[in-house]
Write an enzyme that holds these catalytic residues in place. Structure first.
Site, PDB file in Angstrom:
ATOM      1  N   LYS A 103       0.838  -1.215   0.000  1.00  0.00           N
ATOM      2  CA  LYS A 103       0.000   0.000   0.000  1.00  0.00           C
ATOM      3  C   LYS A 103       0.863   1.251   0.000  1.00  0.00           C
ATOM      4  CE  LYS A 103      -1.964  -1.052   3.980  1.00  0.00           C
ATOM      5  NZ  LYS A 103      -1.357  -2.383   4.243  1.00  0.00           N
ATOM      6  N   ARG A 114     -10.170   0.817   8.007  1.00  0.00           N
ATOM      7  CA  ARG A 114      -9.741  -0.555   8.295  1.00  0.00           C
ATOM      8  C   ARG A 114     -10.821  -1.364   8.982  1.00  0.00           C
ATOM      9  NH1 ARG A 114      -3.940   0.332   8.460  1.00  0.00           N
ATOM     10  NH2 ARG A 114      -2.869  -1.554   9.043  1.00  0.00           N
ATOM     11  N   ARG A 142      11.778  -5.557   5.423  1.00  0.00           N
ATOM     12  CA  ARG A 142      11.573  -4.128   5.127  1.00  0.00           C
ATOM     13  C   ARG A 142      12.443  -3.231   6.004  1.00  0.00           C
ATOM     14  NH1 ARG A 142       5.658  -1.686   5.669  1.00  0.00           N
ATOM     15  NH2 ARG A 142       5.735  -2.711   7.695  1.00  0.00           N
ATOM     16  N   ARG A 161      10.708  -1.262  11.490  1.00  0.00           N
ATOM     17  CA  ARG A 161       9.526  -1.039  12.334  1.00  0.00           C
ATOM     18  C   ARG A 161       9.441  -2.064  13.445  1.00  0.00           C
ATOM     19  NH1 ARG A 161       4.486   0.163   8.415  1.00  0.00           N
ATOM     20  NH2 ARG A 161       3.460  -1.137   9.974  1.00  0.00           N
ATOM     21  N   ARG A 196      -1.147  -8.969  13.124  1.00  0.00           N
ATOM     22  CA  ARG A 196      -1.621  -7.957  12.160  1.00  0.00           C
ATOM     23  C   ARG A 196      -2.401  -8.608  11.030  1.00  0.00           C
ATOM     24  NH1 ARG A 196       3.916  -5.305  10.834  1.00  0.00           N
ATOM     25  NH2 ARG A 196       2.762  -4.271   9.159  1.00  0.00           N
TER      26      ARG A 196
HETATM   27  P1  AP5 Z   1       4.887  -1.598   1.979  1.00  0.00           P
HETATM   28  O1  AP5 Z   1       4.596  -0.780   0.759  1.00  0.00           O
HETATM   29  O2  AP5 Z   1       5.610  -0.960   3.086  1.00  0.00           O
HETATM   30  O3  AP5 Z   1       3.547  -2.342   2.472  1.00  0.00           O
HETATM   31  P2  AP5 Z   1       2.262  -1.769   3.221  1.00  0.00           P
HETATM   32  O4  AP5 Z   1       1.070  -2.410   2.590  1.00  0.00           O
HETATM   33  O5  AP5 Z   1       2.305  -0.298   3.309  1.00  0.00           O
HETATM   34  O6  AP5 Z   1       2.487  -2.485   4.617  1.00  0.00           O
HETATM   35  P3  AP5 Z   1       2.330  -1.891   6.100  1.00  0.00           P
HETATM   36  O7  AP5 Z   1       3.099  -2.822   6.986  1.00  0.00           O
HETATM   37  O8  AP5 Z   1       2.669  -0.456   6.158  1.00  0.00           O
HETATM   38  O9  AP5 Z   1       0.807  -2.122   6.318  1.00  0.00           O
HETATM   39  P4  AP5 Z   1       0.044  -2.147   7.653  1.00  0.00           P
HETATM   40  O10 AP5 Z   1      -1.325  -1.982   7.200  1.00  0.00           O
HETATM   41  O11 AP5 Z   1       0.300  -3.358   8.477  1.00  0.00           O
HETATM   42  O12 AP5 Z   1       0.725  -0.972   8.514  1.00  0.00           O
HETATM   43  P5  AP5 Z   1       0.266   0.533   8.813  1.00  0.00           P
HETATM   44  O13 AP5 Z   1       1.471   1.360   8.920  1.00  0.00           O
HETATM   45  O14 AP5 Z   1      -0.811   0.935   7.898  1.00  0.00           O
HETATM   46  O15 AP5 Z   1       5.727  -2.893   1.482  1.00  0.00           O
HETATM   47  C1  AP5 Z   1       6.257  -3.813   2.430  1.00  0.00           C
HETATM   48  C2  AP5 Z   1       7.666  -4.251   2.003  1.00  0.00           C
HETATM   49  O16 AP5 Z   1       7.570  -5.021   0.799  1.00  0.00           O
HETATM   50  C3  AP5 Z   1       8.623  -3.099   1.676  1.00  0.00           C
HETATM   51  O17 AP5 Z   1       9.914  -3.443   2.078  1.00  0.00           O
HETATM   52  C4  AP5 Z   1       8.557  -2.977   0.147  1.00  0.00           C
HETATM   53  O18 AP5 Z   1       9.775  -2.492  -0.389  1.00  0.00           O
HETATM   54  C5  AP5 Z   1       8.271  -4.397  -0.272  1.00  0.00           C
HETATM   55  N1  AP5 Z   1       7.390  -4.476  -1.447  1.00  0.00           N
HETATM   56  C6  AP5 Z   1       6.329  -3.660  -1.760  1.00  0.00           C
HETATM   57  N2  AP5 Z   1       5.752  -4.053  -2.907  1.00  0.00           N
HETATM   58  C7  AP5 Z   1       6.438  -5.176  -3.307  1.00  0.00           C
HETATM   59  C8  AP5 Z   1       6.301  -6.046  -4.441  1.00  0.00           C
HETATM   60  N3  AP5 Z   1       5.357  -5.856  -5.383  1.00  0.00           N
HETATM   61  N4  AP5 Z   1       7.170  -7.080  -4.537  1.00  0.00           N
HETATM   62  C9  AP5 Z   1       8.141  -7.283  -3.596  1.00  0.00           C
HETATM   63  N5  AP5 Z   1       8.315  -6.475  -2.527  1.00  0.00           N
HETATM   64  C10 AP5 Z   1       7.471  -5.439  -2.387  1.00  0.00           C
HETATM   65  O19 AP5 Z   1      -0.366   0.364  10.268  1.00  0.00           O
HETATM   66  C11 AP5 Z   1       0.431   0.016  11.367  1.00  0.00           C
HETATM   67  C12 AP5 Z   1      -0.403  -0.076  12.625  1.00  0.00           C
HETATM   68  O20 AP5 Z   1      -0.997   1.199  12.904  1.00  0.00           O
HETATM   69  C13 AP5 Z   1      -1.592  -1.066  12.581  1.00  0.00           C
HETATM   70  O21 AP5 Z   1      -1.209  -2.379  12.908  1.00  0.00           O
HETATM   71  C14 AP5 Z   1      -2.538  -0.436  13.624  1.00  0.00           C
HETATM   72  O22 AP5 Z   1      -2.128  -0.757  14.933  1.00  0.00           O
HETATM   73  C15 AP5 Z   1      -2.327   1.063  13.410  1.00  0.00           C
HETATM   74  N6  AP5 Z   1      -3.276   1.640  12.439  1.00  0.00           N
HETATM   75  C16 AP5 Z   1      -2.969   2.261  11.254  1.00  0.00           C
HETATM   76  N7  AP5 Z   1      -4.081   2.650  10.610  1.00  0.00           N
HETATM   77  C17 AP5 Z   1      -5.128   2.276  11.394  1.00  0.00           C
HETATM   78  C18 AP5 Z   1      -6.534   2.371  11.266  1.00  0.00           C
HETATM   79  N8  AP5 Z   1      -7.115   2.938  10.174  1.00  0.00           N
HETATM   80  N9  AP5 Z   1      -7.311   1.891  12.281  1.00  0.00           N
HETATM   81  C19 AP5 Z   1      -6.756   1.317  13.369  1.00  0.00           C
HETATM   82  N10 AP5 Z   1      -5.430   1.174  13.561  1.00  0.00           N
HETATM   83  C20 AP5 Z   1      -4.620   1.658  12.575  1.00  0.00           C
HETATM   84 MG    MG Z   2       2.463   1.083   4.894  1.00  0.00          MG
END
Ligand code: AP5
Ligand code: MG
Ligand code: ZN
Length: 218
Positions: free
Chosen positions: A16, A91, A130, A164, A175
């Protein structure tokens, strides 16, 4: 382009952030990652950060009310006027309903909800590999996205990187469970509204980006 008010959905590690950042850079729409906003609040030691830290470290979801209020305020900022890609929000069903209400109050229309689809078994490797530039935030991966010169950020030349705290294998499993139980039900929600677009995220980063551009008519 189908429009400039987008939601980027998908599992943890689905890509994402990687794809939302590309859209921001190329099309001048703002990437709004709620995960990044919460991590910034934790780093700043704000009341929101204090409330969120333990929940995030456990891999669970922070409260709906807190997130809805955060996005409601943020969308009023001038830099959102040209459009935005919500990355990691909504979410849960209550968050999706909250977003619908707050956008209606602001006279805004949602153009598309994108699902970046990646099978579960690929996600652990993506997340445990990552890392991010500590200076500019550019994202990298031990195997899938290395800097051009080893140990040096392509974007800013920085030499320090961070990982992270919620990317540990155990936390990733929690997660993933939260994603399937609480977030995946949003896919049929947006499908019924006729705005869901699915992209196969289980391919090279550049191929996913190109497909997304085609799907969105960018
Ligand atoms: P990356 O692009 O970083 O993936 P991502 O989908 O952004 O993954 P996140 O871990 O950020 O998602 P998340 O939803 O768990 O975390 P968030 O920060 O939103 O890619 C991942 C890796 O793969 C990178 O190294 C990249 O280079 C590689 N990659 C990407 N594309 C690739 C491909 N095609 N092929 C190979 N490699 C690839 O949330 C974190 C926490 O915050 C949650 O757990 C929760 O506690 C809280 N939170 C955030 N938003 C909310 C909400 N709306 N409601 C409640 N709690 C929330
Ligand atoms: Mg992300
Ligand atoms: Zn950098």
């Amino acid at each position: 382009m189908v429009g400039k008010r987008l939601i980027m959905m998908g599992p943890p590690g689905g890509g994402k952030g990687t794809q939302a950042k590309r859209i921001q850079e190329r099309y001048n729409v703002l990437q709004l990652s709620t995960g990044d906003m919460l991590r910034a609040a934790i780093a700043a030691g704000s009341p929101v950060g204090k409330q969120a830290k333990a929940v995030m470290d456990a891999g669970k979801l922070v409260s709906d009310d807190l997130l809805i209020e955060m996005i409601d305020k943020r969308l009023d900022d001038k830099d959102c006027a040209n459009g935005f890609v919500l990355d990691g929000f909504p979410r849960t069903i209550p968050q999706a309903e909250g977003l619908e209400n707050l956008m209606a109050n602001k006279g805004l229309k949602l153009d598309a909800a994108i699902e970046v689809r990646v099978p579960d078994e690929k996600l652990l490797e993506r997340l445990t590999g990552r890392y991010t530039c500590a200076k500019c935030g550019e994202g990298y991966h031990d195997k899938f996205k290395l800097p051009k010169a080893a140990g040096v950020c392509d974007v800013c030349g920085g030499k320090e990187f961070s990982r992270r705290s919620d990317d540990k294998a155990d936390t990733v499993k929690t997660r993933l469970k939260a994603y399937h139980a609480q977030t995946a039900p949003l896919l049929p929600f947006y499908e019924r509204k006729g705005v869901l677009k699915v992209v196969d995220g289980d391919r090279d980063i550049g191929l996913v980006a190109a497909d997304l551009e085609r799907i969105l008519g960018l």
